[in-house]
Write a protein that holds these residues in place. Sequence first.
Motif, PDB file in Angstrom:
ATOM      1  N   VAL A 100       0.462  -1.367   0.349  1.00 55.06           N
ATOM      2  CA  VAL A 100       0.378  -0.208  -0.400  1.00 55.06           C
ATOM      3  C   VAL A 100       0.827   1.323   0.103  1.00 55.06           C
ATOM      4  CG1 VAL A 100      -1.885  -0.983   1.120  1.00 55.06           C
ATOM      5  CG2 VAL A 100      -0.650   0.386   2.478  1.00 55.06           C
ATOM      6  N   LYS A 101       0.357   2.125  -0.706  1.00 53.09           N
ATOM      7  CA  LYS A 101       0.962   3.768  -0.959  1.00 53.09           C
ATOM      8  C   LYS A 101       0.643   4.531   0.810  1.00 53.09           C
ATOM      9  CE  LYS A 101       3.265   3.981  -5.146  1.00 53.09           C
ATOM     10  NZ  LYS A 101       2.796   5.356  -5.888  1.00 53.09           N
ATOM     11  N   VAL A 102       0.706   4.909   1.961  1.00 47.37           N
ATOM     12  CA  VAL A 102       0.102   5.600   2.862  1.00 47.37           C
ATOM     13  C   VAL A 102       1.302   7.238   2.619  1.00 47.37           C
ATOM     14  CG1 VAL A 102       0.154   6.123   5.510  1.00 47.37           C
ATOM     15  CG2 VAL A 102       0.140   3.649   3.995  1.00 47.37           C
ATOM     16  N   GLN A 103      -0.050   8.355   2.615  1.00 44.89           N
ATOM     17  CA  GLN A 103       0.188   9.226   2.753  1.00 44.89           C
ATOM     18  C   GLN A 103      -0.656  10.000   4.071  1.00 44.89           C
ATOM     19  OE1 GLN A 103      -0.760  12.412  -0.330  1.00 44.89           O
ATOM     20  NE2 GLN A 103       0.762  12.616  -1.003  1.00 44.89           N
ATOM     21  N   ASN A 104       0.078  11.104   4.751  1.00 48.71           N
ATOM     22  CA  ASN A 104      -0.522  11.260   6.372  1.00 48.71           C
ATOM     23  C   ASN A 104      -1.092  10.573   6.539  1.00 48.71           C
ATOM     24  OD1 ASN A 104       0.535  13.899   5.535  1.00 48.71           O
ATOM     25  ND2 ASN A 104      -1.024  14.393   3.988  1.00 48.71           N
ATOM     26  N   GLY A 105      -1.301   9.046   6.727  1.00 50.12           N
ATOM     27  CA  GLY A 105      -1.365   8.112   7.271  1.00 50.12           C
ATOM     28  C   GLY A 105      -2.592   7.644   6.839  1.00 50.12           C
ATOM     29  N   LYS A 106      -3.018   8.082   5.585  1.00 47.31           N
ATOM     30  CA  LYS A 106      -4.092   7.086   5.144  1.00 47.31           C
ATOM     31  C   LYS A 106      -3.974   6.813   3.841  1.00 47.31           C
ATOM     32  CE  LYS A 106      -6.692  10.781   5.460  1.00 47.31           C
ATOM     33  NZ  LYS A 106      -8.539  11.000   6.270  1.00 47.31           N
ATOM     34  N   ILE A 107      -3.723   5.145   3.374  1.00 44.67           N
ATOM     35  CA  ILE A 107      -3.665   4.605   2.329  1.00 44.67           C
ATOM     36  C   ILE A 107      -4.754   5.602   1.035  1.00 44.67           C
ATOM     37  CG2 ILE A 107      -4.972   2.317   1.014  1.00 44.67           C
ATOM     38  CD1 ILE A 107      -4.562   0.771   3.823  1.00 44.67           C
ATOM     39  N   ILE A 108      -3.546   5.522  -0.084  1.00 48.48           N
ATOM     40  CA  ILE A 108      -3.468   6.253  -1.022  1.00 48.48           C
ATOM     41  C   ILE A 108      -3.606   5.356  -1.904  1.00 48.48           C
ATOM     42  CG2 ILE A 108      -3.381   8.222  -0.267  1.00 48.48           C
ATOM     43  CD1 ILE A 108      -0.287   8.315  -2.026  1.00 48.48           C
ATOM     44  N   ASP A 109      -3.406   4.173  -2.014  1.00 47.86           N
ATOM     45  CA  ASP A 109      -3.387   3.370  -3.620  1.00 47.86           C
ATOM     46  C   ASP A 109      -2.536   1.859  -2.795  1.00 47.86           C
ATOM     47  OD1 ASP A 109      -2.837   2.375  -6.292  1.00 47.86           O
ATOM     48  OD2 ASP A 109      -1.909   4.065  -6.649  1.00 47.86           O
ATOM     49  N   CYS A 168       6.066   1.463  -6.872  1.00 49.12           N
ATOM     50  CA  CYS A 168       7.112   2.079  -6.284  1.00 49.12           C
ATOM     51  C   CYS A 168       8.173   3.212  -6.221  1.00 49.12           C
ATOM     52  CB  CYS A 168       7.708   0.553  -6.061  1.00 49.12           C
ATOM     53  SG  CYS A 168       6.900  -0.183  -5.078  1.00 49.12           S
ATOM     54  N   GLU A 169       7.745   4.013  -7.516  1.00 48.39           N
ATOM     55  CA  GLU A 169       8.752   4.558  -7.500  1.00 48.39           C
ATOM     56  C   GLU A 169       8.755   6.048  -7.079  1.00 48.39           C
ATOM     57  OE1 GLU A 169       9.979   7.264 -12.402  1.00 48.39           O
ATOM     58  OE2 GLU A 169       8.582   5.868 -12.154  1.00 48.39           O
ATOM     59  N   GLY A 170       9.403   6.502  -6.620  1.00 48.41           N
ATOM     60  CA  GLY A 170      10.295   7.448  -5.541  1.00 48.41           C
ATOM     61  C   GLY A 170       9.165   7.348  -4.413  1.00 48.41           C
ATOM     62  N   SER A 171       8.752   6.013  -3.409  1.00 51.67           N
ATOM     63  CA  SER A 171       8.146   5.837  -2.838  1.00 51.67           C
ATOM     64  C   SER A 171       9.439   5.234  -1.935  1.00 51.67           C
ATOM     65  CB  SER A 171       7.900   4.304  -2.478  1.00 51.67           C
ATOM     66  OG  SER A 171       6.636   5.156  -3.348  1.00 51.67           O
ATOM     67  N   VAL A 172       9.274   5.281  -0.418  1.00 51.76           N
ATOM     68  CA  VAL A 172      10.237   4.715   0.783  1.00 51.76           C
ATOM     69  C   VAL A 172       9.036   3.731   0.945  1.00 51.76           C
ATOM     70  CG1 VAL A 172      11.171   5.222   2.904  1.00 51.76           C
ATOM     71  CG2 VAL A 172      10.862   7.104   1.135  1.00 51.76           C
ATOM     72  N   MET A 173      10.275   2.191   0.577  1.00 50.21           N
ATOM     73  CA  MET A 173       9.773   1.211   1.158  1.00 50.21           C
ATOM     74  C   MET A 173       9.796   0.730   2.603  1.00 50.21           C
ATOM     75  SD  MET A 173       8.990  -0.063  -2.131  1.00 50.21           S
ATOM     76  CE  MET A 173       8.509  -1.330  -1.789  1.00 50.21           C
ATOM     77  N   VAL A 174       8.789   0.582   3.163  1.00 52.69           N
ATOM     78  CA  VAL A 174       9.281  -0.272   4.662  1.00 52.69           C
ATOM     79  C   VAL A 174       8.207  -1.400   4.997  1.00 52.69           C
ATOM     80  CG1 VAL A 174       8.355   0.922   6.655  1.00 52.69           C
ATOM     81  CG2 VAL A 174       8.883   2.195   5.663  1.00 52.69           C
ATOM     82  N   ALA A 175       8.859  -2.445   5.260  1.00 50.90           N
ATOM     83  CA  ALA A 175       8.590  -3.768   5.833  1.00 50.90           C
ATOM     84  C   ALA A 175       9.030  -4.434   6.989  1.00 50.90           C
ATOM     85  CB  ALA A 175       8.406  -4.911   3.739  1.00 50.90           C
ATOM     86  N   HIS A 176       8.422  -5.490   6.843  1.00 46.08           N
ATOM     87  CA  HIS A 176       9.086  -6.154   8.402  1.00 46.08           C
ATOM     88  C   HIS A 176       9.527  -6.870   7.358  1.00 46.08           C
ATOM     89  CE1 HIS A 176       9.504  -9.044  10.893  1.00 46.08           C
ATOM     90  NE2 HIS A 176       9.207 -10.083  10.687  1.00 46.08           N
ATOM     91  N   ASN A 177      10.822  -7.085   8.050  1.00 55.52           N
ATOM     92  CA  ASN A 177      12.288  -8.451   7.169  1.00 55.52           C
ATOM     93  C   ASN A 177      11.933  -7.847   5.828  1.00 55.52           C
ATOM     94  OD1 ASN A 177      13.720  -9.929   7.388  1.00 55.52           O
ATOM     95  ND2 ASN A 177      12.888 -11.842   6.727  1.00 55.52           N
ATOM     96  N   ALA A 178      12.488  -6.227   5.760  1.00 52.08           N
ATOM     97  CA  ALA A 178      13.064  -5.785   4.629  1.00 52.08           C
ATOM     98  C   ALA A 178      13.731  -6.633   3.673  1.00 52.08           C
ATOM     99  CB  ALA A 178      12.843  -4.124   4.587  1.00 52.08           C
ATOM    100  N   ASP A 179      15.041  -5.992   4.412  1.00 49.20           N
ATOM    101  CA  ASP A 179      16.386  -6.886   3.467  1.00 49.20           C
ATOM    102  C   ASP A 179      15.642  -7.957   2.580  1.00 49.20           C
ATOM    103  OD1 ASP A 179      18.185  -4.393   4.644  1.00 49.20           O
ATOM    104  OD2 ASP A 179      19.192  -5.809   6.059  1.00 49.20           O
ATOM    105  N   PHE A 180      15.351  -8.923   3.085  1.00 51.05           N
ATOM    106  CA  PHE A 180      14.570 -10.370   2.551  1.00 51.05           C
ATOM    107  C   PHE A 180      13.968  -9.716   1.458  1.00 51.05           C
ATOM    108  CE2 PHE A 180      11.791 -13.927   2.756  1.00 51.05           C
ATOM    109  CZ  PHE A 180      12.354 -14.916   2.297  1.00 51.05           C
ATOM    110  N   ASP A 181      12.876  -9.244   1.414  1.00 53.28           N
ATOM    111  CA  ASP A 181      12.723  -9.061   1.136  1.00 53.28           C
ATOM    112  C   ASP A 181      12.480  -8.114  -0.486  1.00 53.28           C
ATOM    113  OD1 ASP A 181      10.099 -10.449   1.980  1.00 53.28           O
ATOM    114  OD2 ASP A 181       9.409  -8.382   2.562  1.00 53.28           O
TER     115      ASP A 181
END
Length: 86
Positions: free
Chosen positions: A1-10, A54-67
């Motif tokens: 999901v893309k989150v902006q200002n605490g809300k899912i936008i995409d 994903c372009e221009g986004s910051v990726m945030v994930a649990h265990n992000a290095d693996f993914d």
Amino acid sequence: VKVQNGKIIDRFSTFVNPEIPIPLRIEQLTSINDNMVIDAPKIEEILPSFMEFCEGSVMVAHNADFDMSFIAANCERSEERRVGKE
């Protein structure tokens, strides 16, 4: 999901057909089985759309290095295939 200002936008969501059977251990861990991915697009088909999402986004994930390692490896393979066709 893309989150902006605490809300899912995409959202972007799809299975990917790995073109090999899913090992039992992975099926037990993820609850994803071969029947769920058999008609899914292959990585070559979906990766460009995912990267555009994903372009221009910051990726945030649990265990992000693996993914992220899987995403990076598939991007490299995709680039090698593309260059090899030129």
